[in-house]
Design an enzyme around this catalytic site. Sequence first.
Site, PDB file in Angstrom:
ATOM      1  N   LYS A  44      -4.795 -18.203 -14.251  1.00 33.73           N
ATOM      2  CA  LYS A  44      -5.392 -16.860 -14.234  1.00 33.73           C
ATOM      3  C   LYS A  44      -4.357 -15.828 -13.781  1.00 33.73           C
ATOM      4  O   LYS A  44      -3.306 -16.186 -13.225  1.00 33.73           O
ATOM      5  CB  LYS A  44      -6.607 -16.860 -13.305  1.00 33.73           C
ATOM      6  CG  LYS A  44      -6.281 -17.218 -11.856  1.00 33.73           C
ATOM      7  CD  LYS A  44      -7.542 -17.483 -11.038  1.00 33.73           C
ATOM      8  CE  LYS A  44      -7.182 -17.909  -9.625  1.00 33.73           C
ATOM      9  NZ  LYS A  44      -8.368 -18.320  -8.857  1.00 33.73           N
ATOM     10  N   ARG A 139     -19.745 -17.595  -3.076  1.00 35.23           N
ATOM     11  CA  ARG A 139     -19.254 -16.649  -4.088  1.00 35.23           C
ATOM     12  C   ARG A 139     -20.001 -16.829  -5.413  1.00 35.23           C
ATOM     13  O   ARG A 139     -20.634 -15.903  -5.883  1.00 35.23           O
ATOM     14  CB  ARG A 139     -17.745 -16.827  -4.273  1.00 35.23           C
ATOM     15  CG  ARG A 139     -17.119 -15.841  -5.232  1.00 35.23           C
ATOM     16  CD  ARG A 139     -15.612 -15.885  -5.228  1.00 35.23           C
ATOM     17  NE  ARG A 139     -15.057 -17.147  -5.736  1.00 35.23           N
ATOM     18  CZ  ARG A 139     -13.759 -17.391  -5.864  1.00 35.23           C
ATOM     19  NH1 ARG A 139     -12.871 -16.459  -5.536  1.00 35.23           N
ATOM     20  NH2 ARG A 139     -13.323 -18.559  -6.314  1.00 35.23           N
ATOM     21  N   TYR A 265      10.593   7.811   4.197  1.00 37.03           N
ATOM     22  CA  TYR A 265       9.440   8.627   4.582  1.00 37.03           C
ATOM     23  C   TYR A 265       9.004   8.333   6.022  1.00 37.03           C
ATOM     24  O   TYR A 265       9.042   7.190   6.470  1.00 37.03           O
ATOM     25  CB  TYR A 265       8.247   8.323   3.664  1.00 37.03           C
ATOM     26  CG  TYR A 265       8.373   8.816   2.257  1.00 37.03           C
ATOM     27  CD1 TYR A 265       8.474  10.178   1.971  1.00 37.03           C
ATOM     28  CD2 TYR A 265       8.380   7.913   1.201  1.00 37.03           C
ATOM     29  CE1 TYR A 265       8.569  10.624   0.662  1.00 37.03           C
ATOM     30  CE2 TYR A 265       8.472   8.353  -0.120  1.00 37.03           C
ATOM     31  CZ  TYR A 265       8.563   9.715  -0.380  1.00 37.03           C
ATOM     32  OH  TYR A 265       8.663  10.147  -1.669  1.00 37.03           O
ATOM     33  N   MET A 314       7.754   4.205  -3.478  1.00 35.54           N
ATOM     34  CA  MET A 314       7.164   3.746  -4.737  1.00 35.54           C
ATOM     35  C   MET A 314       8.177   3.004  -5.606  1.00 35.54           C
ATOM     36  O   MET A 314       7.861   1.975  -6.201  1.00 35.54           O
ATOM     37  CB  MET A 314       6.570   4.925  -5.519  1.00 35.54           C
ATOM     38  CG  MET A 314       5.794   4.475  -6.754  1.00 35.54           C
ATOM     39  SD  MET A 314       5.215   5.819  -7.788  1.00 35.54           S
ATOM     40  CE  MET A 314       3.923   6.519  -6.783  1.00 35.54           C
TER      41      MET A 314
HETATM   42  C1  LIG Z   1      -7.923 -19.543  -8.238  1.00 34.50           C
HETATM   43  C2  LIG Z   1      -8.787 -20.724  -8.131  1.00 34.50           C
HETATM   44  C3  LIG Z   1      -8.235 -21.991  -7.940  1.00 34.50           C
HETATM   45  C4  LIG Z   1      -6.772 -22.223  -7.671  1.00 34.50           C
HETATM   46  O1  LIG Z   1      -6.537 -22.061  -6.290  1.00 34.50           O
HETATM   47  P1  LIG Z   1      -5.095 -22.272  -5.631  1.00 34.50           P
HETATM   48  O2  LIG Z   1      -5.344 -22.098  -4.190  1.00 34.50           O
HETATM   49  O3  LIG Z   1      -4.218 -21.200  -6.201  1.00 34.50           O
HETATM   50  O4  LIG Z   1      -4.643 -23.625  -6.006  1.00 34.50           O
HETATM   51  C5  LIG Z   1      -9.087 -23.068  -7.951  1.00 34.50           C
HETATM   52  N1  LIG Z   1     -10.416 -22.907  -8.139  1.00 34.50           N
HETATM   53  C6  LIG Z   1     -10.981 -21.703  -8.304  1.00 34.50           C
HETATM   54  C7  LIG Z   1     -12.448 -21.602  -8.500  1.00 34.50           C
HETATM   55  C8  LIG Z   1     -10.187 -20.567  -8.299  1.00 34.50           C
HETATM   56  O5  LIG Z   1     -10.756 -19.366  -8.450  1.00 34.50           O
END
Ligand SMILES: *Cc1c(COP(=O)(O)O)cnc(C)c1O
Length: 373
Positions: A44, A139, A265, A314
């Site tokens: 992802k 979640r 800054y 930036m």
């Molecule tokens: C992102 C994610 C993972 C991967 O987690 P890592 O800690 O990066 O290995 C696994 N399961 C779910 C549901 C996730 O959202």
Amino acid sequence: MNPSRSAAALHRTWAEIDLGALRHNLAAVRAHLGAAVRIMAVVKANAYGHGIGPVVRTLAGQVEMLGVANLREAGEVRAHVADVPVFILGPALPEERAAIAAQRFIPAICSLEEARAYSALAGPEPLAVHLKIDTGMGRVGIWESEAVAVAREILALPGLRVTGLASHLPVADEDDAFTRAQLAHFHRTVGELRALGLAPPVVHVENSAGIIGFPAQAEDMVRAGLMLYGSAPRPEFQPRLRAVMTWKTRITLLRTAPAGHGISYGRTFKTTQPTRVATLAVGYADGYQRHLSGRGAEVLIRGRRCPVLGRVTMDQIMADVTALPDMPLGEEVVLLGRQGTEEILAAELATKAGTIAWEIFTGVGPRVDRVYL
Ligand SMILES: *Cc1c(COP(=O)(O)O)cnc(C)c1O
């Protein structure tokens, strides 16, 4: 810097992605779990900022499944590799479900309502889905206490084939007692669901921290993200991994600031003596977090750690290079990764920025060129 190189071919700020290191890390995960455990590589968020295309082409044929956050990412994966099953980690919007069903992406079903919708969308071939059970993350997923009742109704729906059971670990890098109890509880729930006739689904619950800490509870498959990119959420595993990303920039200007001069800054940093200051071509718009301002962040130049001075702006940051010999403009600087014998890990930047390694990687922005090795 080679003066004959054209400006167009020159990178100001770039991330070198070592696909050999990615293969090495995958092998380290396999070695840790044993050959019987299947691996879903989580790709992802543009493969955690590493670039989706080259990463999934490297992993295709090496992993059993690819995991993404949403329909758009699933489509990107499919455009690069045709034959690896793609799992969507979170719930889809109702409008996205038809495309998920049509393209045979595997949704994580979190409610009876979703299951009914996918059932209605299924064609003559049943649709493969995984049931997600909430065992403590809070979640997504079906509450564990309702899992058996809901699964019974889902199993009665036409057009669906439940090919997987999943859950997620909220504290696998922070609370071993909770995680151990959660895994045991999930294992029992899986047994009850299998008794309903779910056999043989693939069962997956562990993220990177779970894999490292609880390899014996890995069930059939794991969802490995961060560790594949070379960052271990539990430090005991870090020596077995290699950083995939080396994030670099260049010196654009070198000056000597007199004693008592403010840098950047807010003038939060003032020189106490004449100081050789390098201005670098990276800033928070590239993902070099502004929270690193005044927090002891360092960059690597000529194999040495050089302090970042004052606030991150930036597009530019300043580093103290007083200890270094004269250098040409364009000199390479490492922000993340190895140079000589020194290495800056994502975990180091994350700690100094008050965040986590995942956010450091995913924060490396589109202005940063990706260069594949
Ligand atoms: C992102 C994610 C993972 C991967 O987690 P890592 O800690 O990066 O290995 C696994 N399961 C779910 C549901 C996730 O959202």
